[in-house]
Scaffold this active site. Sequence first.
Site, PDB file in Angstrom:
ATOM      1  N   CYS A   1      37.754   2.445  57.182  1.00  0.00           N
ATOM      2  CA  CYS A   1      38.058   3.441  58.205  1.00  0.00           C
ATOM      3  C   CYS A   1      39.010   2.842  59.229  1.00  0.00           C
ATOM      4  O   CYS A   1      38.809   1.718  59.692  1.00  0.00           O
ATOM      5  CB  CYS A   1      36.787   3.852  58.946  1.00  0.00           C
ATOM      6  SG  CYS A   1      35.639   4.800  57.974  1.00  0.00           S
TER       7      CYS A   1
ATOM      8  N   GLY B   1      53.937  22.656  73.766  1.00  0.00           N
ATOM      9  CA  GLY B   1      54.890  22.081  72.826  1.00  0.00           C
ATOM     10  C   GLY B   1      56.262  21.810  73.403  1.00  0.00           C
ATOM     11  O   GLY B   1      57.089  21.168  72.767  1.00  0.00           O
TER      12      GLY B   1
ATOM     13  N   CYS C   1      33.371   4.090  62.058  1.00  0.00           N
ATOM     14  CA  CYS C   1      32.832   3.234  61.003  1.00  0.00           C
ATOM     15  C   CYS C   1      31.548   2.545  61.492  1.00  0.00           C
ATOM     16  O   CYS C   1      30.536   2.535  60.798  1.00  0.00           O
ATOM     17  CB  CYS C   1      33.881   2.194  60.611  1.00  0.00           C
ATOM     18  SG  CYS C   1      33.636   1.494  58.972  1.00  0.00           S
TER      19      CYS C   1
ATOM     20  N   CYS D   1      31.607   1.606  55.212  1.00  0.00           N
ATOM     21  CA  CYS D   1      30.576   2.582  55.576  1.00  0.00           C
ATOM     22  C   CYS D   1      30.465   3.713  54.558  1.00  0.00           C
ATOM     23  O   CYS D   1      29.625   4.583  54.699  1.00  0.00           O
ATOM     24  CB  CYS D   1      30.848   3.152  56.966  1.00  0.00           C
ATOM     25  SG  CYS D   1      32.185   4.348  57.009  1.00  0.00           S
TER      26      CYS D   1
ATOM     27  N   CYS E   1      35.394   4.625  52.250  1.00  0.00           N
ATOM     28  CA  CYS E   1      35.522   3.419  53.073  1.00  0.00           C
ATOM     29  C   CYS E   1      34.652   2.311  52.473  1.00  0.00           C
ATOM     30  O   CYS E   1      33.504   2.547  52.109  1.00  0.00           O
ATOM     31  CB  CYS E   1      35.076   3.731  54.503  1.00  0.00           C
ATOM     32  SG  CYS E   1      34.855   2.264  55.528  1.00  0.00           S
TER      33      CYS E   1
END
Lengths: 261, 297
Positions: free
Chosen positions: B270, B36, B276, B248, B245
């Site tokens: 998506c 980080g 997808c 899909c 979605c």
Amino acid sequence: MTNLSASPLLVAEGLSKFYGLRIGCRNVSFALEPGEVLAIVGESGSGKTTLLNLLSGQLAPDAGAVRYRMRDGETKNLLDLTEAERRFLARTDWGFVHQDARNGLRMGVSAGGNIGERLMGVGDRHYGRIRETAQGWLSRVEIDISRIDDKPTQFSGGMRQRLQIARNLVTHPRLVFMDEPTGGLDVSVQARLLDLIRGLVADLGLAVVLVTHDLSVARLLSHRILVMKDGHVIEAGLTDRVLDDPQEAYTQLLVSSVLAA
Amino acid sequence: MSRTAENYRGYNFAYLDEQTKRMIRRAILKAIAIPGYQVPFASREMPMPYGWGTGGVQVTAAILGPTDVLKVIDQGADDTTNAVSIRQFFEKTAGVETTTETEKATVIQTRHRIPEAKLQAHQVLVYQVPIPEPLRFLEPRETETRTLHALAEYGLMHVRLYEDIAQHGHIAKTYAYPVLVADRYVMDPSPIPKFDNPKMHESAALQLFGAGREKRIYAIPPHTKVVSLDFEDHPFEATKFDQPCALCGATDSYLDEVITDDRGGRMFVCSDTHHCETRRAEGHVGTLGTPVTEAAE
């Protein structure tokens, strides 16, 4: 209010600061008791602000030491603290009220956020509680709590100064540094602000180091006075004594220069 | 695709010279050692403008080997300009194999998304980062933000979240949502949607972040604790969608809104194109999708 049996809260020992060949302040010593209000007066350039910055650890002195009694009762030299410890001290046990509220506030953050910052800084992670505390402090400094989500840019000078005080006092500091807290405000606003500060100082038992060039502010708020000239403390004593019976020629000049209202 | 770097003798493998790669690898190693923490590095000029992923490209160039398989996505899609041109860049300069399949890739460079498929231990995810400093808009001074990181003074970050709740009633930040890495450094996860934040936590894959203009590299090593900042009474919540979605039918993926005509028609699909496509090939069909059949090929 002043507990005489306890050891002093803050002790300055032979503090000196030089800017090249110029003297910022020289050989300043005094002790500040818990709950005591000390005014540092003198004309512009006399070293008041240098002294304040030395005391609050923002400047390192060229000679001397500042000793502070921590909450655990241990007295430590500020210079021996790590930066992390000093900053923690500055945002928990101390307050700093600037003359220009813009230096002491986050102007882009709402009043509530300004007050809450210190709480979040010491780990408070409960929104509702932070907000409640912020509301409490707003009403305490006489700002309408409906203004909690307004930014300080929308506040008047007097309100900004009161907000700055609330922001500093929210962690219940024991010592507050004030640099001309009433400077630049008109007299009626000044009077209300002084009233407020006086009330808070008495209620919370705050020790205050107050820098001002306004002798009437010093008389109203402080117990003791240091008079500075050219970086030296030329006279020190109880406020009433210094202002009613000044010993040094310069102090006499200063006192006699105050316009009678 | 099978071209080798020898075909392009004017370039060193993967464009950057070896000394530069060495410098970047050292920054990456330091970043991994301090999860980080933003490690400064001597960012180079790249043959693309700042803001187009110069940081990500440099990190990718530094870690890429001849046997790596590269995938590049932009907002989850393999077929947008940024993704296509960076993929072609490495095809040309490194001759590495490229793919659009998340599972096949060993290095995935991404802009603004984490793939839906769970990443594996042998994979590295490289993020393109515009502004690495999470405190930047609260504190403009770099000297001060560095001190704040050094002393772990992160109250300011919560002031920002406080302001959101005060204004909107909830934490309104939906992307670049700040996280605390390994209980120490607050980090900007780059502008990924907060939907993706939980995927960073304990991820098996190494995650590297490169900011070219700002000259910073940071990292999340595999299996590192990553916590999204929040309040006790306003906990972090990943974005949820109220519909699947349209192509899909996935209910667990991040959706993009696509405008389909100028009369207010829209569909939600998506954002991860490979996810997808895979689902549709498996026979999942959404409300506006057409079944993938042999005949369609």
